[in-house]
Design a protein around this motif. Structure first.
Motif, PDB file in Angstrom:
ATOM      1  N   UNK A   1      -1.583  12.806   4.072  1.00 46.74           N
ATOM      2  CA  UNK A   1      -0.518  12.002   3.461  1.00 46.74           C
ATOM      3  C   UNK A   1      -0.990  11.460   2.116  1.00 46.74           C
ATOM      4  N   UNK A   2      -0.115  11.520   1.128  1.00 41.82           N
ATOM      5  CA  UNK A   2      -0.397  10.976  -0.191  1.00 41.82           C
ATOM      6  C   UNK A   2       0.582   9.847  -0.489  1.00 41.82           C
ATOM      7  N   UNK A   3       0.179   8.922  -1.335  1.00 45.26           N
ATOM      8  CA  UNK A   3       1.022   7.785  -1.725  1.00 45.26           C
ATOM      9  C   UNK A   3       1.073   7.725  -3.247  1.00 45.26           C
ATOM     10  N   UNK A  21       5.838   1.835  -3.770  1.00 46.20           N
ATOM     11  CA  UNK A  21       5.132   3.086  -3.522  1.00 46.20           C
ATOM     12  C   UNK A  21       5.878   3.897  -2.472  1.00 46.20           C
ATOM     13  N   UNK A  22       5.773   5.228  -2.583  1.00 43.67           N
ATOM     14  CA  UNK A  22       6.379   6.133  -1.617  1.00 43.67           C
ATOM     15  C   UNK A  22       5.306   7.099  -1.127  1.00 43.67           C
ATOM     16  N   UNK A  23       5.239   7.276   0.181  1.00 46.88           N
ATOM     17  CA  UNK A  23       4.295   8.237   0.755  1.00 46.88           C
ATOM     18  C   UNK A  23       5.002   9.547   1.050  1.00 46.88           C
ATOM     19  N   UNK A  84       3.631   4.236   5.132  1.00 46.28           N
ATOM     20  CA  UNK A  84       2.950   4.411   3.861  1.00 46.28           C
ATOM     21  C   UNK A  84       3.766   3.994   2.660  1.00 46.28           C
ATOM     22  N   UNK A  85       5.097   4.007   2.786  1.00 46.34           N
ATOM     23  CA  UNK A  85       5.958   3.546   1.697  1.00 46.34           C
ATOM     24  C   UNK A  85       6.091   2.025   1.751  1.00 46.34           C
ATOM     25  N   UNK A  86       6.446   1.434   0.623  1.00 46.65           N
ATOM     26  CA  UNK A  86       6.583  -0.023   0.559  1.00 46.65           C
ATOM     27  C   UNK A  86       7.736  -0.481   1.435  1.00 46.65           C
ATOM     28  N   UNK A  87       7.446  -1.452   2.286  1.00 39.74           N
ATOM     29  CA  UNK A  87       8.439  -2.017   3.190  1.00 39.74           C
ATOM     30  C   UNK A  87       8.103  -3.463   3.480  1.00 39.74           C
TER      31      UNK A  87
END
Length: 372
Positions: A1-3, A21-23, A84-87
């Motif tokens: 997984x990449x971010x 950020x988005x993963x 991994x994404x901003x939440x």
């Protein structure tokens, strides 16, 4: 997984997520360039994540329907998620969790964040977008927000807007979470483990809409859970019917892997889903679509009944076809009926590939065949 950072993100309603950020994960080799390539974007459902080969097994890989020897399959984690994404559970610039400060999102916000990610990766066009349930809502919005970005779309088990019933059942799930004493107004991250009981209850409610009534009754009926007696003189929560034990298990599984704040945020995004809003109504919005679109529904879907996909098919501007999954499973059939989905996705890919005539993936012409 990449971010990847997409910078400060302002929602349609006017709130800002600082340093969003988005993963994502990629399967298969990217071929082509920014505007002409082999990318297939796959959108996850409500509690999904970037690990598409885990939650959609048997469909993505070498020689499979979404053949990674031919295509580069990208799956992102939605803004507001917890993969991994901003939440809400992510770290705010002040060093604490976003919590209640994280804004409400719409499906259009999720698509806009994803577009910004792709452009950060140097991708300004994709071969296809595919999604089911919340992922289907995202795929549908892609065709209306950025029609020149997408060659074709496959939209599965979703509607053009949230119905009153859907908003009601989804709000009941949100209420189960926010009424848990451990919710703390959404700012539980530094206090406790969060509203585990509320999230579990929300999942139990939701899971009944994900499965078919016939399947649940055939599997469980009025059978008691082994070693328990739900027919005693007094009701006891530890004396359950088998179906209750099953739902308790589903609730526990979600609690161990998903954040309650993200569940509330993304469920609210589904409540706000309406492609006609600001576009002169549903039918005009759908008719304006210039993206060739295949629609898929499930005959026993309680959450997004098949008549909602029929409505889409009657109004969408560039219809590639309407396909029906026949299954007792209900809404989740698009995740569990691998053989049927394999045939449908192969048809979709064949037709999306340079406008070729569709086949069922095995050389047969499916024209006029609606039930797969």
């Amino acid at each position: 997984m990449a971010i990847t950072s997409i910078g400060d993100f302002t929602t349609i309603a006017g709130a800002t997520v600082t340093g969003a950020e988005i993963s994502y994960r990629r399967h298969g080799e990217f071929r082509g360039n920014a505007y002409d390539n082999n990318v297939i974007l796959v959108e996850h459902a409500l509690t999904g994540d970037t690990d598409v080969t885990e939650w959609w097994p048997g469909l993505i890989g070498p020689g499979l329907a979404l053949d990674t020897d031919r295509f580069c399959v990208i799956c992102t984690n939605a803004l507001g998620g917890c993969g991994g994404s901003t939440g809400p559970s992510s770290v705010h610039p002040d060093g604490r969790a976003w919590g209640s400060r994280f804004p409400a999102l719409s499906i259009r916000d999720l698509v806009e964040a994803e577009r910004r990610l792709l452009e950060q990766l140097g991708i300004y066009h994709v071969h296809a977008v595919i999604g089911g349930s919340m992922g289907g809502a995202r795929a549908l919005e892609w065709t209306l927000m950025y029609p020149t970005f997408v060659d074709a779309a496959c939209i599965i088990a979703v509607s053009a807007r949230a119905s009153g019933w859907q908003i009601g059942i989804q709000t009941a799930q949100i209420s189960a979470i926010t009424r848990d004493p451990d919710w703390h107004g959404g700012d539980y991250y530094d206090i406790c483990d969060g509203p585990r009981e509320g999230l579990s209850a929300a999942r139990r409610i939701a899971h009944l809409t994900y499965r078919g009534e016939m399947e649940i009754d055939e599997r469980f009926g009025t059978i008691a859970q082994q070693g328990e007696n739900p027919l005693g003189a007094f009701r006891r929560p530890d004396q359950r019917f088998a179906v209750n034990s099953y739902l308790d298990y589903q609730g526990r599984k979600l609690v161990e892997r998903f954040d309650a704040g993200s569940y509330v945020t993304l469920t609210e995004a589904l409540n706000r889903h309406d492609v006609g809003r600001g576009r002169s109504g549903l039918n005009k919005a759908l008719y304006s679509s210039t993206v060739p679109t295949m629609l898929v529904g499930v005959d026993t879907d309680i959450l997004y009944p098949f008549h909602q996909q029929e409505h889409l098919s009657r109004n969408i501007g560039q219809l590639m076809g309407l396909r029906k999954l026949v299954s007792p499973v209900g809404h989740d059939a698009f995740l569990t009926e691998t053989r049927q989905m394999d045939r449908i996705l192969r048809m979709f890919i064949n037709k999306a590939n340079d406008g070729a005539e569709p086949t069922d993936g095995f050389g047969h012409d499916p024209e006029g065949v609606w039930n797969i």
